[in-house]
Scaffold this motif. Structure first.
Motif, PDB file in Angstrom:
ATOM      1  N   TRP A   1       6.118  39.742 -38.775  1.00 28.28           N
ATOM      2  CA  TRP A   1       7.118  39.540 -37.722  1.00 28.28           C
ATOM      3  C   TRP A   1       6.471  39.651 -36.327  1.00 28.28           C
ATOM      4  O   TRP A   1       6.735  38.837 -35.436  1.00 28.28           O
ATOM      5  N   MET A   2       5.616  40.640 -36.163  1.00 32.68           N
ATOM      6  CA  MET A   2       4.971  40.842 -34.870  1.00 32.68           C
ATOM      7  C   MET A   2       4.063  39.652 -34.516  1.00 32.68           C
ATOM      8  O   MET A   2       4.067  39.153 -33.386  1.00 32.68           O
ATOM      9  N   ASN A   3       3.303  39.187 -35.507  1.00 28.71           N
ATOM     10  CA  ASN A   3       2.401  38.067 -35.249  1.00 28.71           C
ATOM     11  C   ASN A   3       3.160  36.756 -35.062  1.00 28.71           C
ATOM     12  O   ASN A   3       2.727  35.888 -34.290  1.00 28.71           O
ATOM     13  N   LEU A   4       4.296  36.630 -35.750  1.00 27.77           N
ATOM     14  CA  LEU A   4       5.131  35.440 -35.555  1.00 27.77           C
ATOM     15  C   LEU A   4       5.653  35.389 -34.116  1.00 27.77           C
ATOM     16  O   LEU A   4       5.628  34.331 -33.466  1.00 27.77           O
ATOM     17  N   THR A   5       6.085  36.529 -33.618  1.00 27.29           N
ATOM     18  CA  THR A   5       6.532  36.605 -32.227  1.00 27.29           C
ATOM     19  C   THR A   5       5.408  36.212 -31.280  1.00 27.29           C
ATOM     20  O   THR A   5       5.598  35.459 -30.310  1.00 27.29           O
ATOM     21  N   GLY A   6       4.197  36.699 -31.593  1.00 26.75           N
ATOM     22  CA  GLY A   6       3.038  36.367 -30.766  1.00 26.75           C
ATOM     23  C   GLY A   6       2.714  34.883 -30.818  1.00 26.75           C
ATOM     24  O   GLY A   6       2.349  34.278 -29.791  1.00 26.75           O
ATOM     25  N   ALA A   7       2.864  34.261 -31.985  1.00 20.28           N
ATOM     26  CA  ALA A   7       2.557  32.830 -32.120  1.00 20.28           C
ATOM     27  C   ALA A   7       3.518  31.991 -31.282  1.00 20.28           C
ATOM     28  O   ALA A   7       3.108  31.023 -30.617  1.00 20.28           O
ATOM     29  N   VAL A   8       4.796  32.351 -31.290  1.00 14.54           N
ATOM     30  CA  VAL A   8       5.787  31.625 -30.488  1.00 14.54           C
ATOM     31  C   VAL A   8       5.522  31.873 -28.996  1.00 14.54           C
ATOM     32  O   VAL A   8       5.550  30.942 -28.176  1.00 14.54           O
ATOM     33  N   GLY A   9       5.272  33.135 -28.618  1.00 15.41           N
ATOM     34  CA  GLY A   9       5.002  33.473 -27.215  1.00 15.41           C
ATOM     35  C   GLY A   9       3.794  32.745 -26.674  1.00 15.41           C
ATOM     36  O   GLY A   9       3.805  32.241 -25.539  1.00 15.41           O
ATOM     37  N   ASN A  10       2.728  32.634 -27.512  1.00  8.96           N
ATOM     38  CA  ASN A  10       1.518  31.941 -27.071  1.00  8.96           C
ATOM     39  C   ASN A  10       1.736  30.433 -26.917  1.00  8.96           C
ATOM     40  O   ASN A  10       1.066  29.785 -26.104  1.00  8.96           O
ATOM     41  N   GLN A  11       2.683  29.908 -27.689  1.00  7.34           N
ATOM     42  CA  GLN A  11       3.010  28.484 -27.495  1.00  7.34           C
ATOM     43  C   GLN A  11       3.649  28.274 -26.117  1.00  7.34           C
ATOM     44  O   GLN A  11       3.393  27.259 -25.444  1.00  7.34           O
ATOM     45  N   ILE A  12       4.489  29.229 -25.713  1.00  9.03           N
ATOM     46  CA  ILE A  12       5.114  29.150 -24.381  1.00  9.03           C
ATOM     47  C   ILE A  12       4.058  29.226 -23.299  1.00  9.03           C
ATOM     48  O   ILE A  12       4.047  28.437 -22.337  1.00  9.03           O
ATOM     49  N   VAL A  13       3.105  30.163 -23.471  1.00  7.82           N
ATOM     50  CA  VAL A  13       2.032  30.308 -22.486  1.00  7.82           C
ATOM     51  C   VAL A  13       1.192  29.039 -22.427  1.00  7.82           C
ATOM     52  O   VAL A  13       0.799  28.573 -21.341  1.00  7.82           O
ATOM     53  N   ALA A  14       0.932  28.457 -23.571  1.00  9.70           N
ATOM     54  CA  ALA A  14       0.092  27.260 -23.625  1.00  9.70           C
ATOM     55  C   ALA A  14       0.730  26.068 -22.920  1.00  9.70           C
ATOM     56  O   ALA A  14       0.029  25.178 -22.419  1.00  9.70           O
ATOM     57  N   LEU A  15       2.081  26.050 -22.855  1.00 11.28           N
ATOM     58  CA  LEU A  15       2.760  24.945 -22.179  1.00 11.28           C
ATOM     59  C   LEU A  15       2.454  24.935 -20.674  1.00 11.28           C
ATOM     60  O   LEU A  15       2.387  23.880 -20.041  1.00 11.28           O
TER      61      LEU A  15
END
Length: 407
Positions: A364-378
């Protein structure tokens, strides 16, 4: 004239000795025909000091060996009669061991004096060995380990040049969780292997040490198994068995090296094993885990990191190909793609893992990080619709984690 007289006296004395020897043997034979083994043995033992080394003395020891063999047959009959009496069985077993030891001494003494009775002695020994070995096969197959061990032990003491009883005793002891004793018997079997290498006993020892996490000891025996060369004399079934066992030895050796953190050796061993076992999910998983751990290590150079992580990605995908429901492989594949900065893939694999194992907090923690990093990458000028979608996902994940008590 004097010299001739001395020669005549010597010849007469020799004739007396030979006659005495024949008389001892013939008297013993008569008692044996009357089934009076006690008296027959007494006659031979009394006469032995008068017998010269050679054929006559060999014959005397042969008859003693034959009587011991007959005595063993009598004890066997008593053991069958008392099959339900545990105490009696112990008594009969000890009695047989003593008599087998006596038989071996007498048989060896016969052959040391003269080989004339070797064929008959070999027949006695072989028949006795076959009887005890066969007596152990049925209880072994029925998992009656103690009964099997008793019979195989008797076969071993009859003829310890044959290694099958020792190996089967070892396997029975393993089933009884008496591993150290099993290793002792496997070692005996290996010492008696002759020109045909005993790869089974070596593999059993290796697997025992493997199960006890004695990695170095296990590697030593796995190496012995791997080094065995199939002979042209081996039939196809044995050659196939050797290849199968060696393939497993390579795989287990790789895991041992992995446990010892011998990274480069472990990597090579995994790669070798996977060529032979491309559908072994455990191997792929362990290899992937090894490559992932090295790939995320701070000490690993950047180019090496990428190579290791790509190997890990391939490995975990192979696991999922073999087992589509392996949540652990999905989770580690999510972490691997995360480390490769493939955040969309990381999200996909972590979500699939959580469908099977929803209580994995780290996922769950890493899934949150994966979504958050997609936002940062945008970045600031990214696709606004996609940003809103990712923010919605992030809110949902935050709410779900709160519900599960994950901070």
């Amino acid at each position: 004239m004097k010299k001739t007289a001395l020669i005549l006296i010597a010849l007469l004395m020799a004739a007396l000795v030979i006659g005495c020897g024949n008389q001892v043997i013939r008297s013993a034979e008569i008692y044996m025909q009357q089934n009076d083994l006690i008296k027959a043995r007494e006659v031979i033992n009394q006469g032995l000091p008068t017998l010269q080394p050679g054929k006559t003395r060999a014959e005397a020891y042969y008859f003693l060996a034959k009587m011991s063999n007959d005595e063993i047959t009598t004890i066997n009959a008593r053991a069958k009669r008392d099959s339900a009496d545990v105490a009696k069985q112990k008594e009969h077993f000890d009695s047989r061991l003593r008599t087998i030891n006596q038989f071996n001494i007498e048989a060896d003494s016969s052959m040391k004096n003269d080989n004339s009775f070797k064929g008959r002695i070999d027949t006695l020994r072989t028949n006795l060995w076959i009887e005890y070995f066969n007596a152990g096969v049925a209880p072994f197959n029925d998992h009656k380990w103690s009964n099997a061990i008793q019979a195989f032990r008797l076969a071993w003491y009859v003829d310890s040049t044959k290694n099958d009883p020792a190996r089967l005793i070892g396997e029975a002891l393993l089933q009884m969780e008496r591993g150290e004793e099993a290793v002792g018997w496997f070692t005996r079997a290996i010492k008696m292997e002759g020109s045909t290498p005993d790869f089974v006993s070596r593999m059993d020892i290796a697997n025992f040490y493997y199960s006890k996490e004695k990695w170095e000891d296990a590697i030593g025996y796995f190496n012995q198994v791997i080094a065995i060369q199939a002979s042209d004399k081996d039939d196809q079934q044995r050659q196939k068995m050797i290849k199968t066992v060696q393939s497993q030895a390579v795989a287990n050796k790789a895991i041992c090296l992995d446990q010892l953190n011998r990274t480069e050796e472990a990597t090579r061993a995994y790669e070798t094993a996977l060529k032979a076992q491309p559908d072994n999910a455990v191997l792929w998983f362990n290899y992937g885990k090894r490559q992932f751990e090295v790939g995320v290590d701070d000490k690993t150079a950047k180019d090496e990191k990428t190579k290791r992580l790509l190997d890990a990605e391939k490995s975990f995908k192979e696991v999922i190909r073999i087992d589509a429901n392996d949540a652990d492989a999905m989770y580690l594949l999510g972490l691997t793609t995360f480390a490769l900065e493939q955040y969309e893939d990381a999200e996909k694999w972590l979500r699939q893992s959580l469908k099977i194992k929803p209580d994995n907090k780290a996922a769950w923690m890493n899934l949150t990080g994966a979504v958050g990093n997609q936002i940062v990458a945008l970045g600031d000028k990214g696709n606004e619709a996609k940003r809103k979608e990712l923010l919605r996902k992030l809110e949902e994940l935050t709410a779900e984690k709160k519900k599960l008590g994950i901070e």
